[in-house]
Structures are given as structure tokens and as C-alpha cells.
Design a protein around this motif. Structure first.
Motif, PDB file in Angstrom:
ATOM      1  N   PRO A 119       0.797  -1.237   0.000  1.00 12.98           N
ATOM      2  CA  PRO A 119       0.000   0.000   0.000  1.00 12.98           C
ATOM      3  C   PRO A 119       0.825   1.281   0.000  1.00 12.98           C
ATOM      4  CG  PRO A 119      -0.973  -1.614   1.489  1.00 12.98           C
ATOM      5  CD  PRO A 119       0.341  -2.206   1.021  1.00 12.98           C
ATOM      6  N   ILE A 120       1.997   1.277   0.652  1.00 13.50           N
ATOM      7  CA  ILE A 120       2.821   2.472   0.747  1.00 13.50           C
ATOM      8  C   ILE A 120       3.267   2.976  -0.624  1.00 13.50           C
ATOM      9  CG2 ILE A 120       5.021   1.234   0.962  1.00 13.50           C
ATOM     10  CD1 ILE A 120       3.989   4.396   2.924  1.00 13.50           C
ATOM     11  N   LYS A 121       3.274   2.091  -1.622  1.00 16.34           N
ATOM     12  CA  LYS A 121       3.741   2.471  -2.955  1.00 16.34           C
ATOM     13  C   LYS A 121       2.677   3.167  -3.802  1.00 16.34           C
ATOM     14  CE  LYS A 121       7.915   0.948  -2.444  1.00 16.34           C
ATOM     15  NZ  LYS A 121       9.071   1.884  -2.431  1.00 16.34           N
ATOM     16  N   GLY A 122       1.445   3.259  -3.289  1.00 22.39           N
ATOM     17  CA  GLY A 122       0.420   4.043  -3.985  1.00 22.39           C
ATOM     18  C   GLY A 122      -0.095   3.431  -5.269  1.00 22.39           C
ATOM     19  N   LEU A 123      -0.051   2.113  -5.374  1.00 20.68           N
ATOM     20  CA  LEU A 123      -0.495   1.463  -6.609  1.00 20.68           C
ATOM     21  C   LEU A 123      -1.994   1.629  -6.839  1.00 20.68           C
ATOM     22  CD1 LEU A 123       1.686  -1.762  -6.407  1.00 20.68           C
ATOM     23  CD2 LEU A 123       1.880   0.071  -8.085  1.00 20.68           C
ATOM     24  N   ASP A 124      -2.773   1.785  -5.762  1.00 22.05           N
ATOM     25  CA  ASP A 124      -4.204   2.031  -5.929  1.00 22.05           C
ATOM     26  C   ASP A 124      -4.445   3.358  -6.642  1.00 22.05           C
ATOM     27  OD1 ASP A 124      -3.091   3.259  -3.680  1.00 22.05           O
ATOM     28  OD2 ASP A 124      -4.993   3.316  -2.596  1.00 22.05           O
ATOM     29  N   THR A 125      -3.624   4.356  -6.314  1.00 21.53           N
ATOM     30  CA  THR A 125      -3.725   5.646  -7.000  1.00 21.53           C
ATOM     31  C   THR A 125      -3.365   5.503  -8.475  1.00 21.53           C
ATOM     32  OG1 THR A 125      -3.142   6.816  -4.963  1.00 21.53           O
ATOM     33  CG2 THR A 125      -2.887   8.032  -7.019  1.00 21.53           C
ATOM     34  N   LEU A 126      -2.300   4.756  -8.751  1.00 23.90           N
ATOM     35  CA  LEU A 126      -1.867   4.554 -10.136  1.00 23.90           C
ATOM     36  C   LEU A 126      -2.932   3.838 -10.956  1.00 23.90           C
ATOM     37  CD1 LEU A 126       0.204   4.565 -12.418  1.00 23.90           C
ATOM     38  CD2 LEU A 126       1.292   2.560 -11.377  1.00 23.90           C
ATOM     39  N   LEU A 127      -3.495   2.767 -10.399  1.00 23.75           N
ATOM     40  CA  LEU A 127      -4.498   2.008 -11.147  1.00 23.75           C
ATOM     41  C   LEU A 127      -5.774   2.815 -11.349  1.00 23.75           C
ATOM     42  CD1 LEU A 127      -4.032  -1.551  -9.600  1.00 23.75           C
ATOM     43  CD2 LEU A 127      -3.230  -0.705 -11.812  1.00 23.75           C
TER      44      LEU A 127
END
Length: 353
Positions: A191-199
Motif C-alpha cells: 500500500p505504501i507504494k500508492g499502486l491504488d492511486t496509479l491504477l
């Protein structure tokens, strides 16, 4: 010169600096965490370097190793290892030069305010004589911990430039012929890598993606969920030499982290010659990103802002993208394994003058 490293996880970029140190006739002894590793990176055998698994060493072993070696420098990474701190304190009492390796940024957390108070009381001086920091944000923080400017050196981290520059040189002609339309993320699937934001940003782009693709490379707790995402290529963690093939097929590196004290991966893909899209909390952006020249910054966790920046990249011509790629390559020379190693060695060299 003997140097003792008391480290958490050793990565490819750590080895880049270690190799540079051995080229300056340094003899390296590296204690490292072999358990609780964040990535499956494999340690190679290196001339002039001895590795010691942390799991097989207790406090007595650590102390005896340090005293038997009698190193000119001791580098310590990891405040969470009480064994390392104990040895640091013992060595400082004997006037050894003990260097704190720090990549944290000042965030104003309660814990950091406590650390700043302890710094004013010279608490850290009982463990460390010097600090080795990644960049300007880290210099700001360590200055609050009671270190004098003369006792702080830069360039803690460097990408393995020979490896990533080789990828740039190999890919340059290919990309000039047809620039690859693919966004690339490399890192932990956490979660810390912000993949939800990217997707989410990728999703709202819709038809404005044109012929661009999105490729994610890594491992972590989110991998299963990510594999179910339609229209995104997911690949497992790759050792650095294998990662080079992915750079040939990728046109823009994206790091949407919501927490990234430094991020050597930024240096790596700048060196490979790729435009950058970085959230505004990524520490390495201060050195390797000039917005508009070799990429763009976007507000952390802001889906629309990231989507807008991705759309800007998509709408650039291949010639403009290639110019950004070359600018990244140029900026990657700001830190090298040589500058990293010689910054550390300057702690000894300045005292000998």
C-alpha cells in the motif's frame, strides 16, 4: 583501510558503492539482515568483501568482530537493530568513527520530535560521530539530531550506473526508431507504494490512453489483487540484470508512492534513460527530476493529478519523449558510485590532513 558495515538489507545499489570502495583499496566487512528481507535480491561474491549473516551473530559476536577488525570506519544502517546500537556505543567510547546512514525525511511526527529533543541533548553522539545522508531532505533532518555540518556527508545511495547506463546505451538507437509507449512501475506491491492511486488514474484515462500500456514489476502482499486487474501487465520481481530487458520496452517510469524517503529506483531508471512521473513525496526527485525537462511531479494520492500528468506524457511526440529520456540520463550523473564512496572516505581523509 578496513570498513565495517552493520546493515539491514543489502541491495544492488548498496553493492555499487561497496564496489567503488574496494576500488579505493578498502577492505569491506558487511553484516546484513538475512531474514525479514523486503526483496529476494541475491548477494553475489565480491573480491575484498566478506558478508556475515546477522541471524548468526549475537551481541558478543558483533562486538568481537568490530574490535578484532579495528576498522577505520563503521557504517550503521538501522535504528531498529538494538545489537547494532549497542556495538556503536561501545565503539564510540573507544573513539572509533561510527557513521549513521540515514535516508529518512523530516515529517514532523511525534517520534521525530522526540528524536530532535534527544539531538539537542547530544544523545546521538554516544552512538555516532558522523552522518551519511542521501540528499538535502535528509541533511535537514540529521541537522536536527545534533550533527554539525562538517560531520555530515552526502550521496549515501547510488544506482549501479554501469549497469543502467549500459541499458541506456543499448536501448537508445531502438527508442529513436520507435519510442515504446509503456508506463513502468518497479517496486514492492504494498500500500505504501500508492499502486491504488496509479491504477485508478490509469482507469479514468480510458480512451485517452491511445496505444499506451501499463506494466508493474515486483512482489508483495497486493500481487494477487493486482493480477486480477484488467489491462495491466504484472511481472514478478527481477534481479537487476534481468530488469534491463524491461527498460527497452518501457517509455516512462512511474512512482506513485505515498511514502518514499529517497527511492534509488528513481536514479536507476533515470540512468536507463526514461522520463519520470513521481509523487511529490519521493525524496530522490530533488536530485533527479526537473519538472518539464525529464518528467513531471504530481500530488501524492491525487488520482486526477496523476491522470493529468500521464495524459501529458501520452500526448508528447516520440521526439519530445526521447529528449526527456536523454535529460534523465544526463541528470543521473549527479550521483555516482564514485561520489558515494568518496563522500564516505572523506570522513577519514579530512581528519588526516
Amino acid at each position: 583501510m578496513k570498513i565495517l558495515y552493520l546493515y539491514e538489507e543489502v541491495m544492488g545499489y548498496t553493492l555499487a558503492t561497496i564496489r567503488a570502495l574496494t576500488s579505493h583499496k578498502a577492505e569491506l566487512h558487511v553484516v546484513h539482515w538475512d531474514h525479514k528481507k523486503l526483496t529476494p535480491f541475491l548477494l553475489p561474491a565480491l573480491m575484498g568483501v566478506t558478508f556475515y549473516p546477522r541471524s548468526k551473530m549475537n551481541l558478543t559476536d558483533l562486538r568481537n568482530l568490530a574490535l578484532q577488525l579495528s576498522p577505520e570506519l563503521v557504517v550503521v544502517s538501522g535504528w531498529n537493530d538494538t545489537g547494532y546500537l549497542s556495538v556503536s556505543k561501545i565503539l564510540r567510547k573507544k573513539s572509533y568513527k561510527v557513521v549513521m546512514a540515514l535516508d529518512s525525511q523530516w515529517k514532523g511526527t511525534p517520534r521525530q520530535y522526540v528524536a530532535r529533543l534527544l539531538g539537542k541533548l547530544n544523545w546521538f553522539k554516544q552512538y555516532y560521530s558522523h552522518a551519511w545522508v542521501a540528499g538535502t531532505y535528509q541533511h535537514e533532518y540529521v541537522s536536527m539530531l545534533g550533527f554539525d555540518r562538517k560531520d555530515i556527508v552526502f550521496d549515501l545511495y547510488s544506482a549501479d550506473l554501469p549497469l543502467f547506463h549500459k541499458a541506456h546505451d543499448r536501448n537508445r538507437a531502438l527508442k529513436m526508431g520507435r519510442y515504446p509507449h509503456r508506463f513502468l512501475f518497479v517496486g514492492r506491491f504494498e500500500p505504501i507504494k500508492g499502486l491504488d492511486t496509479l491504477l485508478s488514474a490509469w482507469g479514468i484515462l480510458g480512451d485517452s490512453r491511445l496505444d499506451w500500456e501499463l506494466h508493474l514489476i515486483g512482489d508483495g502482499s497486493l500481487k494477487t489483487a493486482l493480477r486480477s486487474t484488467h489491462g495491466v501487465v504484472i511481472s514478478d520481481f527481477m534481479q537487476p540484470d534481468k530488469l534491463m530487458d524491461a527498460t527497452a520496452e518501457s517509455g516512462c517510469f512511474v512512482l506513485p508512492s505515498r511514502g518514499e524517503p529517497w527511492g534509488v529506483v528513481v536514479h536507476e531508471f533515470a540512468a536507463a534513460g526514461m522520463p519520470l512521473l513521481l509523487s511529490n513525496v519521493v525524496g530522490a526527485a530533488s536530485t533527479f527530476l526537473i519538472s518539464g525537462l525529464n518528467g513531471f511531479s504530481f500530488k501524492v494520492d491525487d488520482i486526477q493529478d496523476l491522470a493529468n500528468r500521464m495524459r501529458k506524457i501520452i500526448n508528447l511526440s516520440d521526439q519530445e519523449l526521447m529528449a526527456m529520456a536523454e535529460a534523465s540520463y544526463t541528470l543521473s550523473h549527479r550521483i555516482t558510485p564514485l561520489t558515494s564512496a568518496t563522500n564516505l572516505l572523506s570522513i577519514v581523509n579530512s581528519d588526516s590532513q
